[in-house]
Design an enzyme around this catalytic site. Structure first.
Site, PDB file in Angstrom:
ATOM      1  N   LYS A  85      33.864  54.176   0.612  1.00 37.98           N
ATOM      2  CA  LYS A  85      32.966  54.375  -0.537  1.00 37.98           C
ATOM      3  C   LYS A  85      32.911  55.856  -0.933  1.00 37.98           C
ATOM      4  O   LYS A  85      32.883  56.202  -2.117  1.00 37.98           O
ATOM      5  CB  LYS A  85      31.573  53.849  -0.189  1.00 37.98           C
ATOM      6  N   LYS A  87      24.380  63.084  -4.049  1.00 42.30           N
ATOM      7  CA  LYS A  87      24.204  62.755  -2.618  1.00 42.30           C
ATOM      8  C   LYS A  87      25.522  62.308  -2.005  1.00 42.30           C
ATOM      9  O   LYS A  87      25.907  62.750  -0.916  1.00 42.30           O
ATOM     10  CB  LYS A  87      23.167  61.618  -2.504  1.00 42.30           C
ATOM     11  N   THR A 141      24.859  53.175  -0.076  1.00 45.94           N
ATOM     12  CA  THR A 141      25.867  54.209   0.172  1.00 45.94           C
ATOM     13  C   THR A 141      25.247  55.247   1.093  1.00 45.94           C
ATOM     14  O   THR A 141      24.365  56.003   0.671  1.00 45.94           O
ATOM     15  CB  THR A 141      26.306  54.865  -1.152  1.00 45.94           C
TER      16      THR A 141
HETATM   17  P1  NAP Z   1      17.476  52.962  -7.060  1.00 40.78           P
HETATM   18  O1  NAP Z   1      17.382  52.172  -8.294  1.00 40.78           O
HETATM   19  O2  NAP Z   1      17.031  54.394  -7.067  1.00 40.78           O
HETATM   20  O3  NAP Z   1      16.652  52.173  -5.904  1.00 40.78           O
HETATM   21  C1  NAP Z   1      16.466  52.761  -4.649  1.00 40.78           C
HETATM   22  C2  NAP Z   1      15.812  51.761  -3.709  1.00 40.78           C
HETATM   23  O4  NAP Z   1      15.671  52.400  -2.429  1.00 40.78           O
HETATM   24  C3  NAP Z   1      14.414  51.337  -4.133  1.00 40.78           C
HETATM   25  O5  NAP Z   1      14.194  50.001  -3.731  1.00 40.78           O
HETATM   26  C4  NAP Z   1      13.549  52.294  -3.305  1.00 40.78           C
HETATM   27  O6  NAP Z   1      12.243  51.841  -3.077  1.00 40.78           O
HETATM   28  C5  NAP Z   1      14.317  52.315  -2.025  1.00 40.78           C
HETATM   29  N1  NAP Z   1      13.977  53.472  -1.188  1.00 40.78           N
HETATM   30  C6  NAP Z   1      14.272  54.768  -1.416  1.00 40.78           C
HETATM   31  N2  NAP Z   1      13.797  55.536  -0.422  1.00 40.78           N
HETATM   32  C7  NAP Z   1      13.201  54.698   0.456  1.00 40.78           C
HETATM   33  C8  NAP Z   1      12.515  54.893   1.695  1.00 40.78           C
HETATM   34  N3  NAP Z   1      12.374  56.119   2.231  1.00 40.78           N
HETATM   35  N4  NAP Z   1      12.033  53.801   2.323  1.00 40.78           N
HETATM   36  C9  NAP Z   1      12.180  52.576   1.786  1.00 40.78           C
HETATM   37  N5  NAP Z   1      12.799  52.314   0.627  1.00 40.78           N
HETATM   38  C10 NAP Z   1      13.306  53.380  -0.031  1.00 40.78           C
HETATM   39  O7  NAP Z   1      18.946  52.992  -6.472  1.00 40.78           O
HETATM   40  P2  NAP Z   1      20.183  52.007  -6.817  1.00 40.78           P
HETATM   41  O8  NAP Z   1      20.848  52.525  -8.040  1.00 40.78           O
HETATM   42  O9  NAP Z   1      19.743  50.593  -6.728  1.00 40.78           O
HETATM   43  O10 NAP Z   1      21.160  52.382  -5.588  1.00 40.78           O
HETATM   44  C11 NAP Z   1      20.966  51.839  -4.279  1.00 40.78           C
HETATM   45  C12 NAP Z   1      22.151  52.267  -3.411  1.00 40.78           C
HETATM   46  O11 NAP Z   1      23.356  51.757  -3.990  1.00 40.78           O
HETATM   47  C13 NAP Z   1      22.352  53.789  -3.289  1.00 40.78           C
HETATM   48  O12 NAP Z   1      22.801  54.113  -2.000  1.00 40.78           O
HETATM   49  C14 NAP Z   1      23.419  54.072  -4.322  1.00 40.78           C
HETATM   50  O13 NAP Z   1      24.153  55.251  -3.993  1.00 40.78           O
HETATM   51  C15 NAP Z   1      24.260  52.817  -4.240  1.00 40.78           C
HETATM   52  N6  NAP Z   1      25.027  52.464  -5.459  1.00 40.78           N
HETATM   53  C16 NAP Z   1      24.435  52.521  -6.682  1.00 40.78           C
HETATM   54  C17 NAP Z   1      25.183  52.163  -7.801  1.00 40.78           C
HETATM   55  C18 NAP Z   1      24.600  52.207  -9.179  1.00 40.78           C
HETATM   56  O14 NAP Z   1      25.378  52.128 -10.149  1.00 40.78           O
HETATM   57  N7  NAP Z   1      23.291  52.300  -9.353  1.00 40.78           N
HETATM   58  C19 NAP Z   1      26.515  51.739  -7.669  1.00 40.78           C
HETATM   59  C20 NAP Z   1      27.061  51.656  -6.393  1.00 40.78           C
HETATM   60  C21 NAP Z   1      26.289  52.022  -5.290  1.00 40.78           C
HETATM   61  P3  NAP Z   1      11.042  52.210  -4.140  1.00 40.78           P
HETATM   62  O15 NAP Z   1      11.132  51.177  -5.209  1.00 40.78           O
HETATM   63  O16 NAP Z   1       9.820  52.120  -3.314  1.00 40.78           O
HETATM   64  O17 NAP Z   1      11.324  53.606  -4.631  1.00 40.78           O
END
Ligand code: NAP
Length: 286
Positions: free
Chosen positions: A174, A242, A99
């Site tokens: 989104k 965010k 997102t």
């Molecule tokens: P998350 O568990 O916090 O994982 C974040 C991922 O991004 C990790 O692999 C992290 O790597 C990587 N990352 C963050 N900063 C980075 C950087 N500067 N360079 C390289 N890698 C980086 O997040 P998530 O819940 O999976 O969400 C991922 C996306 O999907 C977000 O945009 C979120 O808004 C969206 N989303 C989430 C959900 C939900 O329910 N969780 C639902 C719909 C959409 P590290 O492991 O090294 O930190």
């Protein structure tokens, strides 16, 4: 697209891990990259290969997915010294499911196109459970031909993939969806706090909601989390904060939105790592 298409997957967080696992389980060869390498261990054990950098991943794959936190993360992964745009070979399909802002998608789509690649913005609705079961809703911006190429892969990840228009339209959809999610999270929290104020049982109220026209999967899951006092992030509050900032930057300025943006920004410093429904704790304290 045949089952031999090699997939590259970047981002093994809460969402990226189960999503990449689904493509692996469907029989695709999958190469993964995650900034923190320890998160790739489980995928390697499940049969994925691990790439040393985004550039190496792009060279090895035909289609690369990204599922990372925010604009800064995707920009670094594309344009960093070992970023995707340093990889070899044209005509790759780059699908950004994170997102992010429509602006960063337009910027990265142009850079990708200059190298002969196709970029799609394809954020998702649904959380970890829907990611695990391939029931996400996928909203897509970018060229129609790229969408058609991606469609067989989306079928493993979601129950619906909808093409909405040019680059950035997936991101805009989104942001509209998550604006409503913010309203619902705060709305549920406020209804539960009002019930508590009058000694109504939370589980009674949730049963009533579930059996009324207001019942939804979101209210059910978040209601269960409140009853279990479980605020572990399925969707981290900081990520919703965010998204609301991104929506505001795109012109969201209606009355409910003003309130919800403010509530989640205020809740973020103390509760950002917890689930979105931890907004209840913030409102309780306030
Ligand atoms: P998350 O568990 O916090 O994982 C974040 C991922 O991004 C990790 O692999 C992290 O790597 C990587 N990352 C963050 N900063 C980075 C950087 N500067 N360079 C390289 N890698 C980086 O997040 P998530 O819940 O999976 O969400 C991922 C996306 O999907 C977000 O945009 C979120 O808004 C969206 N989303 C989430 C959900 C939900 O329910 N969780 C639902 C719909 C959409 P590290 O492991 O090294 O930190």
């Amino acid at each position: 697209m045949s089952a031999v298409t090699t997939i590259g997957w970047i981002g093994l967080g809460n969402m990226g891990t189960p999503m990449s696992r689904r493509l692996l389980s469907a029989g695709y060869p999958v190469a993964v990259y995650n900034r923190s390498p320890e998160k790739a261990v489980a995928l390697r054990e499940a049969g994925a290969t691990v790439a040393a950098s985004p550039a190496a991943l792009l060279t090895a794959a035909e289609v690369v997915f990204l599922m990372v936190s925010d604009d800064q993360a995707v920009r670094e992964l594309f344009t960093g010294p070992e970023g995707l745009l340093q990889g070899a070979g044209p005509k790759k399909l780059l699908i950004n499911m994170s997102t992010v802002s429509p602006g960063v998608s337009r910027e990265l789509a142009a850079l990708s196109q200059a190298q002969g690649h196709t970029y799609l913005d394809a954020p998702v609705s649904g959380s970890v459970r829907q990611a695990e079961s391939g029931q996400l809703v996928i909203m897509v911006g970018g060229e129609e031909a790229g969408f058609a190429r991606a469609q067989p892969l989306f079928e493993h990840l979601g129950k619906l993939a909808q093409h909405l228009g040019p680059t950035g339209h997936g991101n805009l959809a989104k942001l509209a969806m998550n604006t409503l999610l913010g309203f619902q999270a705060q709305g549920l929290a406020e209804a539960l706090l009002f019930a508590r104020q009058h000694q109504l049982q939370a589980d009674d109220l949730l049963t009533l909601i579930a059996n009324s026209a207001l019942g939804s999967t979101f209210i059910k899951l978040k209601g269960e989390a409140v009853l279990a006092d479980n605020y572990q992030a399925a969707f981290a509050l900081k990520l919703l904060a965010k998204d609301l900032r991104l929506a505001q930057a795109e012109g969201l300025a209606t009355p409910l939105a003003e309130t919800v943006v403010q509530t989640f920004q205020q809740a973020e410093p103390a509760l950002g790592e917890e689930d979105v429904i931890a907004v209840l704790k913030h409102l309780e304290r306030a």
